[in-house]
Design a protein around this motif. Structure first.
Motif, PDB file in Angstrom:
ATOM      1  N   GLU A 151      32.517  -3.569 -28.382  1.00 31.47           N
ATOM      2  CA  GLU A 151      31.736  -4.561 -29.133  1.00 31.47           C
ATOM      3  C   GLU A 151      31.393  -4.013 -30.520  1.00 31.47           C
ATOM      4  O   GLU A 151      31.414  -4.738 -31.516  1.00 31.47           O
ATOM      5  CB  GLU A 151      30.452  -4.930 -28.377  1.00 31.47           C
ATOM      6  N   ARG A 152      31.099  -2.721 -30.590  1.00 28.27           N
ATOM      7  CA  ARG A 152      30.744  -2.121 -31.878  1.00 28.27           C
ATOM      8  C   ARG A 152      31.966  -1.934 -32.772  1.00 28.27           C
ATOM      9  O   ARG A 152      31.900  -2.137 -33.987  1.00 28.27           O
ATOM     10  CB  ARG A 152      30.013  -0.792 -31.649  1.00 28.27           C
ATOM     11  N   ILE A 153      33.109  -1.584 -32.170  1.00 21.83           N
ATOM     12  CA  ILE A 153      34.352  -1.470 -32.959  1.00 21.83           C
ATOM     13  C   ILE A 153      34.714  -2.850 -33.512  1.00 21.83           C
ATOM     14  O   ILE A 153      35.111  -2.996 -34.664  1.00 21.83           O
ATOM     15  CB  ILE A 153      35.499  -0.881 -32.107  1.00 21.83           C
ATOM     16  N   GLU A 179      38.244 -12.889 -37.757  1.00 24.23           N
ATOM     17  CA  GLU A 179      37.380 -13.038 -36.580  1.00 24.23           C
ATOM     18  C   GLU A 179      37.916 -12.131 -35.491  1.00 24.23           C
ATOM     19  O   GLU A 179      39.131 -12.022 -35.316  1.00 24.23           O
ATOM     20  CB  GLU A 179      37.428 -14.486 -36.078  1.00 24.23           C
ATOM     21  N   CYS A 180      36.999 -11.506 -34.776  1.00 20.16           N
ATOM     22  CA  CYS A 180      37.416 -10.602 -33.706  1.00 20.16           C
ATOM     23  C   CYS A 180      36.708 -10.979 -32.420  1.00 20.16           C
ATOM     24  O   CYS A 180      35.564 -11.422 -32.447  1.00 20.16           O
ATOM     25  CB  CYS A 180      37.044  -9.161 -34.029  1.00 20.16           C
ATOM     26  N   SER A 181      37.407 -10.788 -31.319  1.00 23.72           N
ATOM     27  CA  SER A 181      36.761 -11.041 -30.032  1.00 23.72           C
ATOM     28  C   SER A 181      37.262 -10.015 -29.026  1.00 23.72           C
ATOM     29  O   SER A 181      38.352  -9.469 -29.171  1.00 23.72           O
ATOM     30  CB  SER A 181      37.075 -12.449 -29.541  1.00 23.72           C
ATOM     31  N   ASN A 214      28.472  11.628 -28.061  1.00 23.67           N
ATOM     32  CA  ASN A 214      27.848  10.961 -29.205  1.00 23.67           C
ATOM     33  C   ASN A 214      28.528   9.610 -29.427  1.00 23.67           C
ATOM     34  O   ASN A 214      29.661   9.534 -29.886  1.00 23.67           O
ATOM     35  CB  ASN A 214      27.967  11.844 -30.459  1.00 23.67           C
ATOM     36  N   MET A 215      27.804   8.568 -29.081  1.00 22.65           N
ATOM     37  CA  MET A 215      28.332   7.204 -29.160  1.00 22.65           C
ATOM     38  C   MET A 215      28.716   6.814 -30.586  1.00 22.65           C
ATOM     39  O   MET A 215      29.750   6.184 -30.814  1.00 22.65           O
ATOM     40  CB  MET A 215      27.241   6.271 -28.621  1.00 22.65           C
ATOM     41  N   ASN A 216      27.872   7.206 -31.575  1.00 23.70           N
ATOM     42  CA  ASN A 216      28.159   6.809 -32.959  1.00 23.70           C
ATOM     43  C   ASN A 216      29.461   7.415 -33.455  1.00 23.70           C
ATOM     44  O   ASN A 216      30.246   6.755 -34.145  1.00 23.70           O
ATOM     45  CB  ASN A 216      27.011   7.230 -33.887  1.00 23.70           C
ATOM     46  N   ILE A 217      29.680   8.693 -33.112  1.00 25.17           N
ATOM     47  CA  ILE A 217      30.921   9.361 -33.541  1.00 25.17           C
ATOM     48  C   ILE A 217      32.126   8.703 -32.870  1.00 25.17           C
ATOM     49  O   ILE A 217      33.151   8.432 -33.501  1.00 25.17           O
ATOM     50  CB  ILE A 217      30.860  10.879 -33.226  1.00 25.17           C
ATOM     51  N   LEU A 218      31.984   8.393 -31.581  1.00 18.75           N
ATOM     52  CA  LEU A 218      33.085   7.751 -30.848  1.00 18.75           C
ATOM     53  C   LEU A 218      33.433   6.396 -31.476  1.00 18.75           C
ATOM     54  O   LEU A 218      34.604   6.075 -31.680  1.00 18.75           O
ATOM     55  CB  LEU A 218      32.687   7.580 -29.373  1.00 18.75           C
ATOM     56  N   VAL A 219      32.409   5.614 -31.809  1.00 26.76           N
ATOM     57  CA  VAL A 219      32.645   4.284 -32.402  1.00 26.76           C
ATOM     58  C   VAL A 219      33.303   4.433 -33.780  1.00 26.76           C
ATOM     59  O   VAL A 219      34.245   3.712 -34.121  1.00 26.76           O
ATOM     60  CB  VAL A 219      31.325   3.489 -32.510  1.00 26.76           C
ATOM     61  N   GLU A 220      32.840   5.403 -34.562  1.00 21.58           N
ATOM     62  CA  GLU A 220      33.400   5.606 -35.903  1.00 21.58           C
ATOM     63  C   GLU A 220      34.878   6.003 -35.822  1.00 21.58           C
ATOM     64  O   GLU A 220      35.723   5.454 -36.530  1.00 21.58           O
ATOM     65  CB  GLU A 220      32.597   6.702 -36.609  1.00 21.58           C
ATOM     66  N   ARG A 221      35.183   6.930 -34.941  1.00 20.69           N
ATOM     67  CA  ARG A 221      36.575   7.359 -34.765  1.00 20.69           C
ATOM     68  C   ARG A 221      37.426   6.218 -34.214  1.00 20.69           C
ATOM     69  O   ARG A 221      38.561   6.006 -34.643  1.00 20.69           O
ATOM     70  CB  ARG A 221      36.639   8.553 -33.815  1.00 20.69           C
TER      71      ARG A 221
END
Ligand code: ZN
Ligand code: ZN
Length: 193
Positions: free
Chosen positions: A17-19, A31-33, A119-126
């Protein structure tokens, strides 16, 4: 443009969802889903000696499923297993260049894979960088020599961390051209009813 994200096997919905939200920053007017149902990992993709999955086989599965999704322009498959292509130790992702489908793996994007704390933020960023990179390939973009551009080929997590999740201006012009051509095609489609 409409991008659908497809989970293949068990993948964290929260991460996807964050990506998904981040993809809108890289691709204008998009648009993304996230598709609610997950597709099973193809059994034949597992190499039992390496304990890794063949990304080309997973990509073929995504391609097959994407063919049936008429109104979607790009399908990004996401797995949370280690993937490879013959001749390489591993890949972060793979894409048709150009084409409708791409696949990325979260496995080697996790800080804990490298012995660091979760680390969730790092995972989402990568994950965002790899997703934008592979979707860039589906639009016909090749690798870029600018180490900060998202289309730079990263061979290690260090290179993924160094680059940004956005296109350099040279690559961005190509993305805009692609989106413009797609819009033209869609526009004509509407006129023809
Ligand atoms: Zn690439
Ligand atoms: Zn570039």
């Amino acid at each position: 443009m409409l991008i659908s994200i497809l989970r293949i096997g068990k993948v964290s919905l929260e991460v996807l969802e964050r990506i998904k939200e981040n993809l809108k920053d890289a691709f204008p007017d998009t648009e993304c889903s996230v598709i609610p149902q997950e597709a099973p990992l193809p059994r034949e993709s597992l190499d039992k000696h390496r304990m890794q999955h063949r990304s080309d086989m997973i990509l073929s599965l995504v391609h097959e499923l994407a063919e049936k999704m008429r109104n979607v322009h790009r399908v990004l498959g996401v797995v949370d297993v280690d993937i490879f292509v013959p001749g390489m130790n591993f890949v972060f992702g793979q894409a048709e260049c150009p084409g409708k489908t791409a696949v990325i793996s979260l496995w080697r994007l996790r800080p804990e894979f490298y012995g660091a704390p979760e680390n969730m933020n790092i995972l989402v960023e990568r994950g965002t960088k790899e997703a934008v990179h592979e979707l860039g390939h589906t639009m016909g973009l090749e690798h870029c020599s600018n180490p900060f551009c998202v289309m730079y080929f990263s061979n290690s997590i260090f290179e993924t961390d160094r680059k940004k999740s956005l296109f350099c201006w040279k690559c961005y012009v190509k993305v805009q051209k692609f989106l413009f051509a797609l819009g033209e095609r869609l526009g004509k489609g509407c006129l023809q009813g």
